[in-house]
Motif scaffolding. Structure first.
Motif, PDB file in Angstrom:
ATOM      1  N   UNK A  61       1.008  -1.164   0.024  1.00  0.00           N
ATOM      2  CA  UNK A  61      -0.038   0.110   0.001  1.00  0.00           C
ATOM      3  C   UNK A  61       1.003   1.143  -0.069  1.00  0.00           C
ATOM      4  N   UNK A  62       1.967   1.064   0.624  1.00  0.00           N
ATOM      5  CA  UNK A  62       3.063   2.460   0.733  1.00  0.00           C
ATOM      6  C   UNK A  62       3.512   2.529  -0.728  1.00  0.00           C
ATOM      7  N   UNK A  63       3.757   1.444  -1.307  1.00  0.00           N
ATOM      8  CA  UNK A  63       4.388   1.537  -2.740  1.00  0.00           C
ATOM      9  C   UNK A  63       3.418   2.002  -3.790  1.00  0.00           C
ATOM     10  N   UNK A  64       2.208   1.801  -3.579  1.00  0.00           N
ATOM     11  CA  UNK A  64       1.016   2.221  -4.579  1.00  0.00           C
ATOM     12  C   UNK A  64       0.804   3.612  -4.171  1.00  0.00           C
ATOM     13  N   UNK A  65       0.839   4.101  -2.864  1.00  0.00           N
ATOM     14  CA  UNK A  65       0.560   5.446  -2.343  1.00  0.00           C
ATOM     15  C   UNK A  65       1.582   6.468  -3.073  1.00  0.00           C
ATOM     16  N   UNK A 359     -21.344  10.497   4.336  1.00  0.00           N
ATOM     17  CA  UNK A 359     -22.168   9.279   3.964  1.00  0.00           C
ATOM     18  C   UNK A 359     -21.496   8.294   3.280  1.00  0.00           C
ATOM     19  N   UNK A 360     -20.606   8.416   2.509  1.00  0.00           N
ATOM     20  CA  UNK A 360     -19.781   7.338   1.923  1.00  0.00           C
ATOM     21  C   UNK A 360     -19.018   6.577   2.935  1.00  0.00           C
ATOM     22  N   UNK A 361     -18.518   7.308   3.819  1.00  0.00           N
ATOM     23  CA  UNK A 361     -17.898   6.418   4.829  1.00  0.00           C
ATOM     24  C   UNK A 361     -18.681   5.555   5.754  1.00  0.00           C
ATOM     25  N   UNK A 425      -5.154   6.037   7.749  1.00  0.00           N
ATOM     26  CA  UNK A 425      -6.337   6.092   8.121  1.00  0.00           C
ATOM     27  C   UNK A 425      -7.244   4.849   8.097  1.00  0.00           C
ATOM     28  N   UNK A 426      -7.042   4.119   6.915  1.00  0.00           N
ATOM     29  CA  UNK A 426      -7.795   2.920   6.746  1.00  0.00           C
ATOM     30  C   UNK A 426      -7.395   1.858   7.784  1.00  0.00           C
ATOM     31  N   UNK A 431     -12.887   2.836   6.616  1.00  0.00           N
ATOM     32  CA  UNK A 431     -13.676   3.972   5.805  1.00  0.00           C
ATOM     33  C   UNK A 431     -14.368   5.045   6.475  1.00  0.00           C
ATOM     34  N   UNK A 432     -14.743   4.787   7.693  1.00  0.00           N
ATOM     35  CA  UNK A 432     -15.562   5.785   8.434  1.00  0.00           C
ATOM     36  C   UNK A 432     -14.585   6.824   9.067  1.00  0.00           C
TER      37      UNK A 432
END
Length: 461
Positions: A61-65, A359-361, A425-426, A431-432
């Motif tokens: 996830x760090x590399x994709x970030x 709302x999306x969260x 954060x995830x 997601x919230x």
């Protein structure tokens, strides 16, 4: 046309402001808009490429970030430098150059075989992208008729949705089609390099920029071309301003910058001068917060959907549907920006973005994800349209490119940070928490937007 005032005694800027929207305006808007759409296509496409490469190259996830963030590092530098160059060598030249740079770099990205090479080229892409966006909005705002200037700039920004939809289509039907689909997707991104040739020779240079550089004959010729397109007679005598008129802003009693003074010795203003400092701080705040939330959410949505258990193809389909909702958001902003004004429109759309992010969260079903995502697209991209409209109106000609470019450059710092913070954060709250932070950023942006001066119906200078 007879209802228009005679051109005699008007400045060249006033002669442009009084014109109706013509086919010549439309061609300029279309040319800049195609460049804008190609920008969006590139930014949107990388979100699909990231999701594909995460699986193919087994990236963390760090590399994709970093694939996302390194482009925004380039955009931060490009926006600042591009704005400065636009005030020195012209809007048209910088616009064409940036298209060439990021088009070639995007095409070259299709050939990479390592993460390091991809990161270097994504940085180069960012340099071009970052410089192009504020320069294009500045150029369009300087040609648009005063009564609909805000609406025209929102129309320009609406091309972003077109480009992002194209990216979603490429992601859904090209990137996910094969293991090399991401390479073919990036290869398509070479289109801006070809388009830059047409841009350089087909677009007029800003009249206000030409006057600020003393190129009066060129400015007069351009104004007469726009008047001819509107079937408006040119003045019998010379325009009121001298060669240096538009280059010499003066103070007004209300602290804003007035129409240009004929005094050629008037000092150049700074975006941090007392009369502009407050609006610069507010504009930078809005740019930072909206970049953080937008890029944090939309760059990661395809990957987040995959993490939630949806297939790569299914997540791309969701993203395509969500992206289409950007178009009515732009349409609403374009209508309201001349009805309500710039400040109310920007503020309301930012508040709507905050509510949609919250709302999306909480969305858990397919229907909720799509509905909340579409709502977020609608309000967020409408806010972007209003922001690009209001930015160039806050500064005089000789620092307009600098002011809009610097704000965009500062905002790109947030777009660098956002993709890097998403994994943390995830993992910390799902997601919230992630979309709760985005909602808070939108709310802060709404407060800052309300402090900006209302410029509806006013002359640019």
């Amino acid at each position: 046309m007879s209802a228009l005032p005679t051109a005699d005694g008007l400045t060249r800027s006033e002669r442009l402001d009084r014109l109706p929207f013509t086919r010549k305006h439309g061609r300029l808007l279309g040319t800049a808009g195609i460049g804008w759409a190609l920008d969006a296509m590139d930014v949107g496409l990388i979100s699909f490429v990231i999701a594909a490469l995460a699986q193919q190259w087994a990236l963390t996830s760090i590399e994709t970030s970093w694939i996302a963030s390194i482009g925004f590092v380039g955009m931060a530098i490009g926006a600042t430098v591009g704005g400065l160059l636009a005030d020195r060598i012209g809007r048209r030249s910088v616009f064409a150059l940036t298209l060439l740079v990021y088009g070639i770099a995007t095409g070259a990205s299709a050939l990479v075989g390592s993460l390091a090479a991809l990161l270097v080229l994504r940085f180069m892409v960012g340099l071009g992208l970052g410089a192009e966006l504020p320069v294009a909005s500045t150029l369009i705002s300087e040609f648009a008729p005063k009564k609909i200037r805000g609406r025209v700039v929102v129309w320009l920004e609406a091309f972003w949705a077109v480009g992002w939809i194209i990216a979603a289509v490429i992601g859904t039907f090209v990137v996910s089609a094969s293991d090399d689909g991401w390479r073919w997707g990036l290869a398509i991104g070479m289109a801006p390099a070809i388009f830059s040739i047409a841009v350089r020779w087909g677009m007029p240079e800003s009249v206000r920029y030409l006057l600020s550089k003393g190129r009066v004959d060129e400015a007069e010729r351009t104004v007469r071309e726009f008047e001819a397109a509107a079937e408006v007679p040119a003045p019998a005598g010379p325009s009121r301003e001298t060669e240096t008129t538009d280059a010499s802003p003066s103070r007004r009693t209300d602290g804003a910058v007035s129409a240009a003074s004929p005094d050629a010795s008037a000092p150049k203003v700074s975006i941090w001068s007392p009369m502009l400092r407050r609006r610069t701080i507010a504009l930078w705040t809005v740019w930072f917060c909206i970049n953080f939330s937008y890029y944090g959410a939309f760059i990661w949505i395809p990957s987040l959907l995959v993490d939630q258990g949806f297939s790569l193809v299914r997540s791309f389909e969701f993203t395509l549907i969500i992206t289409v909702a950007q178009l009515p958001g732009y349409a609403a902003a374009a209508f309201l920006i001349e009805k309500w004004g710039r400040r109310p429109t920007l503020t309301v759309f930012l508040i709507g973005s905050a509510c949609a992010a919250a709302w999306y969260g909480t969305a858990s079903t397919e229907a909720m994800i799509i509905a909340a995502g579409c709502t977020l697209s609608f309000f967020n991209l409408g806010a972007w349209g209003a922001l690009y409209a209001i930015g160039p109106e806050l500064y005089p000609t000789n620092v307009r490119g600098t002011g809009t470019g610097a704000a965009a450059g500062f905002g790109r710092i947030a777009s660098i940070i956002a993709p890097l913070t998403v994994p943390f954060l995830i993992s910390g709250g799902g997601p919230l928490l992630l979309f709760g932070v985005f909602a808070l950023a939108f709310a802060i942006a709404a407060i800052a937007a309300w402090t900006l001066p209302e410029q509806r119906g006013t002359a640019l200078e």
